[in-house]
Design a protein around this motif. Structure first.
Motif, PDB file in Angstrom:
ATOM      1  N   LEU A 207       0.807  -1.216   0.000  1.00 56.08           N
ATOM      2  CA  LEU A 207       0.000   0.000   0.000  1.00 56.08           C
ATOM      3  C   LEU A 207       0.844   1.271   0.000  1.00 56.08           C
ATOM      4  N   LEU A 208       1.892   1.281   0.807  1.00 53.01           N
ATOM      5  CA  LEU A 208       2.675   2.507   0.982  1.00 53.01           C
ATOM      6  C   LEU A 208       3.953   2.545   0.138  1.00 53.01           C
ATOM      7  N   LEU A 209       4.483   1.363  -0.186  1.00 56.22           N
ATOM      8  CA  LEU A 209       5.710   1.277  -0.980  1.00 56.22           C
ATOM      9  C   LEU A 209       5.520   0.246  -2.096  1.00 56.22           C
ATOM     10  N   PRO A 210       4.632   0.522  -3.038  1.00 56.40           N
ATOM     11  CA  PRO A 210       4.278  -0.489  -4.052  1.00 56.40           C
ATOM     12  C   PRO A 210       5.436  -0.918  -4.937  1.00 56.40           C
ATOM     13  N   SER A 211       6.487  -0.129  -5.007  1.00 51.65           N
ATOM     14  CA  SER A 211       7.627  -0.504  -5.849  1.00 51.65           C
ATOM     15  C   SER A 211       8.584  -1.460  -5.143  1.00 51.65           C
ATOM     16  N   HIS A 212       8.367  -1.699  -3.845  1.00 53.93           N
ATOM     17  CA  HIS A 212       9.256  -2.555  -3.056  1.00 53.93           C
ATOM     18  C   HIS A 212       8.762  -3.995  -3.070  1.00 53.93           C
ATOM     19  N   GLY A 213       8.762  -4.608  -4.248  1.00 48.97           N
ATOM     20  CA  GLY A 213       8.305  -5.988  -4.363  1.00 48.97           C
ATOM     21  C   GLY A 213       9.406  -6.985  -4.041  1.00 48.97           C
ATOM     22  N   LEU A 214       9.105  -8.269  -4.249  1.00 50.00           N
ATOM     23  CA  LEU A 214      10.051  -9.338  -3.992  1.00 50.00           C
ATOM     24  C   LEU A 214      10.824  -9.696  -5.255  1.00 50.00           C
ATOM     25  N   ASP A 215      12.023 -10.228  -5.061  1.00 51.09           N
ATOM     26  CA  ASP A 215      12.868 -10.656  -6.172  1.00 51.09           C
ATOM     27  C   ASP A 215      12.882 -12.176  -6.243  1.00 51.09           C
ATOM     28  N   TYR A 216      12.693 -12.722  -7.433  1.00 53.09           N
ATOM     29  CA  TYR A 216      12.755 -14.165  -7.624  1.00 53.09           C
ATOM     30  C   TYR A 216      14.215 -14.584  -7.720  1.00 53.09           C
ATOM     31  N   THR A 217      14.600 -15.579  -6.934  1.00 55.61           N
ATOM     32  CA  THR A 217      15.994 -16.005  -6.872  1.00 55.61           C
ATOM     33  C   THR A 217      16.391 -16.944  -8.001  1.00 55.61           C
ATOM     34  N   SER A 315      -1.500 -33.432   3.249  1.00 54.05           N
ATOM     35  CA  SER A 315      -1.895 -32.058   3.579  1.00 54.05           C
ATOM     36  C   SER A 315      -0.689 -31.152   3.825  1.00 54.05           C
ATOM     37  N   SER A 316       0.501 -31.758   3.978  1.00 59.28           N
ATOM     38  CA  SER A 316       1.706 -30.956   4.243  1.00 59.28           C
ATOM     39  C   SER A 316       2.434 -30.562   2.969  1.00 59.28           C
ATOM     40  N   LEU A 317       2.064 -31.133   1.826  1.00 59.84           N
ATOM     41  CA  LEU A 317       2.791 -30.879   0.585  1.00 59.84           C
ATOM     42  C   LEU A 317       2.640 -29.421   0.168  1.00 59.84           C
ATOM     43  N   ILE A 318       3.734 -28.853  -0.293  1.00 57.16           N
ATOM     44  CA  ILE A 318       3.748 -27.436  -0.646  1.00 57.16           C
ATOM     45  C   ILE A 318       4.764 -27.187  -1.750  1.00 57.16           C
ATOM     46  N   GLN A 319       4.497 -26.228  -2.586  1.00 57.26           N
ATOM     47  CA  GLN A 319       5.460 -25.777  -3.597  1.00 57.26           C
ATOM     48  C   GLN A 319       5.477 -24.250  -3.580  1.00 57.26           C
ATOM     49  N   LEU A 320       6.647 -23.664  -3.549  1.00 53.41           N
ATOM     50  CA  LEU A 320       6.765 -22.211  -3.517  1.00 53.41           C
ATOM     51  C   LEU A 320       8.032 -21.762  -4.207  1.00 53.41           C
ATOM     52  N   ASN A 321       8.051 -20.515  -4.591  1.00 56.22           N
ATOM     53  CA  ASN A 321       9.227 -19.914  -5.207  1.00 56.22           C
ATOM     54  C   ASN A 321      10.095 -19.266  -4.142  1.00 56.22           C
ATOM     55  N   ALA A 322      11.403 -19.416  -4.279  1.00 58.42           N
ATOM     56  CA  ALA A 322      12.335 -18.791  -3.337  1.00 58.42           C
ATOM     57  C   ALA A 322      12.451 -17.313  -3.704  1.00 58.42           C
ATOM     58  N   MET A 323      11.922 -16.455  -2.846  1.00 61.72           N
ATOM     59  CA  MET A 323      11.898 -15.009  -3.081  1.00 61.72           C
ATOM     60  C   MET A 323      12.655 -14.304  -1.960  1.00 61.72           C
ATOM     61  N   ASP A 324      13.184 -13.135  -2.271  1.00 65.12           N
ATOM     62  CA  ASP A 324      13.813 -12.324  -1.233  1.00 65.12           C
ATOM     63  C   ASP A 324      13.792 -10.861  -1.643  1.00 65.12           C
ATOM     64  N   ARG A 325      14.275 -10.005  -0.776  1.00 61.86           N
ATOM     65  CA  ARG A 325      14.419  -8.593  -1.091  1.00 61.86           C
ATOM     66  C   ARG A 325      15.356  -7.984  -0.058  1.00 61.86           C
ATOM     67  N   PRO A 326      16.181  -7.013  -0.489  1.00 57.19           N
ATOM     68  CA  PRO A 326      17.090  -6.371   0.464  1.00 57.19           C
ATOM     69  C   PRO A 326      16.335  -5.467   1.429  1.00 57.19           C
ATOM     70  N   ALA A 347      12.866  -9.540   3.320  1.00 59.13           N
ATOM     71  CA  ALA A 347      12.452 -10.922   3.090  1.00 59.13           C
ATOM     72  C   ALA A 347      13.651 -11.773   2.703  1.00 59.13           C
ATOM     73  N   VAL A 348      13.726 -12.967   3.264  1.00 57.15           N
ATOM     74  CA  VAL A 348      14.772 -13.913   2.894  1.00 57.15           C
ATOM     75  C   VAL A 348      14.127 -15.219   2.464  1.00 57.15           C
ATOM     76  N   SER A 349      14.777 -15.930   1.570  1.00 52.19           N
ATOM     77  CA  SER A 349      14.272 -17.217   1.116  1.00 52.19           C
ATOM     78  C   SER A 349      14.559 -18.268   2.188  1.00 52.19           C
ATOM     79  N   VAL A 394      22.858 -11.227   5.436  1.00 53.51           N
ATOM     80  CA  VAL A 394      22.118 -12.481   5.358  1.00 53.51           C
ATOM     81  C   VAL A 394      21.673 -12.760   3.924  1.00 53.51           C
ATOM     82  N   LEU A 395      21.286 -11.716   3.204  1.00 54.91           N
ATOM     83  CA  LEU A 395      20.864 -11.890   1.817  1.00 54.91           C
ATOM     84  C   LEU A 395      22.008 -12.441   0.956  1.00 54.91           C
ATOM     85  N   LYS A 396      23.203 -11.910   1.139  1.00 55.86           N
ATOM     86  CA  LYS A 396      24.357 -12.403   0.384  1.00 55.86           C
ATOM     87  C   LYS A 396      24.652 -13.863   0.724  1.00 55.86           C
ATOM     88  N   ALA A 397      24.590 -14.196   2.007  1.00 53.45           N
ATOM     89  CA  ALA A 397      24.839 -15.575   2.427  1.00 53.45           C
ATOM     90  C   ALA A 397      23.789 -16.518   1.860  1.00 53.45           C
TER      91      ALA A 397
END
Length: 430
Positions: A207-217, A315-326, A347-349, A394-397
């Motif tokens: 809402l306040l920072l719409p340009s601050h999205g997540l990056d796909y790794t 019920s535990s099975l899941i699939q997701l994309n590894a996303m992060d942002r500085p 956000a960290v993956s 942490v993002l670099k690591a």
């Protein structure tokens, strides 16, 4: 003469925390400690926590995951728990709570046959001998929620923050003012400080920072929870140890105990584009496809991986994309009294293995900066000075971990040799 007994700028104010995750709940507890009821000069701020999920859904939906709480920062997540008075309480519900010191699990990097390439067994830290731990996410959040209520926070479950309107003041420098918050139940509340602890896909950030999205790794993950009748049936070493498994020829693998009868498995691979996010409820075709492919890929590893996959709870099975942002710095002058913490800020993956620790550290740092500063602006400047370097590190690591987990060919052997060298000289506490 200047009055030096002036009340704190948060005295008797209203602080709204959006999100009852690790970061939001820890902050509620930390604020109560920083503003004790015995302080007659400063009245404790009112703490309101709003969470979109119901209490039952919030806890139950996180039962299939466990988190690593570490001591390798100053303070790390473990030291923050101790400062919050929760270390023994959380350890009592951790994965290996009742194990002896000799049987206590630790982080590993294994080869495909589960031979340790690097084994990191943390040493006790500080005069109290604090130790890292692995704890179920649901168990951790359950204890944090109870502790937050005990500390005086008001938690409103099944109530999401859906709108934010800064009410910038005119008589202050900078004009911080207040913020009007719209809630999913139709109500509205005016806060003197809004804490966005609403996760990596933060509604408030959109809402306040719409340009601050997540990056796909460039990596997506899938996995589930293997469930057994008793702990002795969980294949060793996954009954107590956790970590990454190398040598999958481009397929990453992470395994971890969750509790006395279950263990997590997660595979990952590179993809030039994000894949569909999948979670319960899945169709039978989706369940069969995920299990069949995972069993096929498990042939690249020790047979214990196949054993884990075959007993997965559907019920535990899941699939997701590894996303992060500085991480990003705050501007309370332009946006009003809004502060982002935890994944909502940096956000960290899952490859970081540090999200819960950073959430705890953010909560402690923000509460401490708020207490010690003369103004909100000063507090946020001090908070950013702690959070930005930590988040970027942490993002670099995390990106390095992604590279090593999916290495093949000559790069795999180069990484393996480097890890072997590290294992000869380094013991890192976890």
């Amino acid at each position: 003469m200047e009055n030096t007994n002036k009340a704190h700028f948060l005295s008797s104010k209203t602080v709204v925390i959006a999100g009852a995750g690790v970061a939001g709940l820890s902050l509620a507890i930390a604020l109560a400690q920083q503003f004790p009821l015995e302080d007659v000069q400063t009245q404790r701020p009112r703490i309101l926590v709003y969470e979109r999920d119901s209490e039952a859904d919030r806890i139950a939906g996180r039962q299939g995951y466990s988190l690593s709480l570490r001591t390798d920062s100053d303070p790390g997540g473990i030291q923050v728990l101790e400062r919050l008075g929760l270390y023994k309480r959380i350890r009592s519900v951790s994965v290996n709570a009742h194990d002896s010191e000799a049987d206590r699990g630790c982080f590993n990097i294994w080869d495909q046959d589960f031979n340790p390439v690097l084994r990191i067994h943390g040493r006790p830290v500080g005069p109290k001998g604090l130790l890292g731990m692995r704890v179920g996410r649901g168990a951790l959040q359950c204890e944090l929620a109870a502790a937050a209520v005990e500390a005086g926070a008001e938690i409103h479950w099944s109530t999401a923050v859906i709108g934010v309107k800064p009410l910038l003041g005119t008589g202050t420098t900078p004009p911080v003012g207040q913020v009007e918050i719209s809630l999913s139940d139709g109500a509205a509340v005016v806060a003197d400080l809004l804490i966005a602890a609403d996760g990596s896909s933060s509604k408030i950030r959109s809402l306040l920072l719409p340009s601050h999205g997540l990056d796909y790794t460039g990596i997506y993950l899938w996995g589930g929870t293997g469930v057994f009748a008793e702990r002795t049936q969980i294949p060793r070493p996954v009954d107590r140890d956790w970590g990454a498994v190398l040598g999958g020829q481009g397929i990453g693998l992470f395994v971890s105990p969750i509790d006395s009868t279950s263990a997590l498995w997660s595979m990952s691979r590179a993809s030039p584009t994000p894949q569909p996010s999948l979670r319960h409820p899945l169709t039978q075709d989706q369940i069969d496809a995920m299990i069949d492919e995972s069993i096929q890929l498990s042939a690249r590893f020790h047979p214990l991986v196949r054993d884990l996959v075959q007993v997965s709870d559907p019920s535990s099975l899941i699939q997701l994309n590894a996303m992060d942002r500085p991480p990003f710095a705050h501007d309370v002058g332009a946006l009003g009294p809004v502060v982002w913490i935890g994944d909502a800020n940096h956000a960290v993956s899952p490859f970081a293995g540090n999200g819960a620790n950073m959430a705890l550290m953010d909560a402690w740092d923000l509460a401490e900066c708020l207490k010690c500063a003369a103004t909100l602006q000063d507090a946020i400047v001090a908070y950013d000075a702690r959070v930005l370097p930590r988040g970027n590190g942490v993002l670099k690591a995390s990106r390095w971990t992604i590279d090593i987990s999916h290495a093949s060919g000559w790069k795999f052997w180069l990484y393996r040799y480097a890890l072997w060298v590290v294992s000869l000289f380094v013991r890192v506490p976890v």
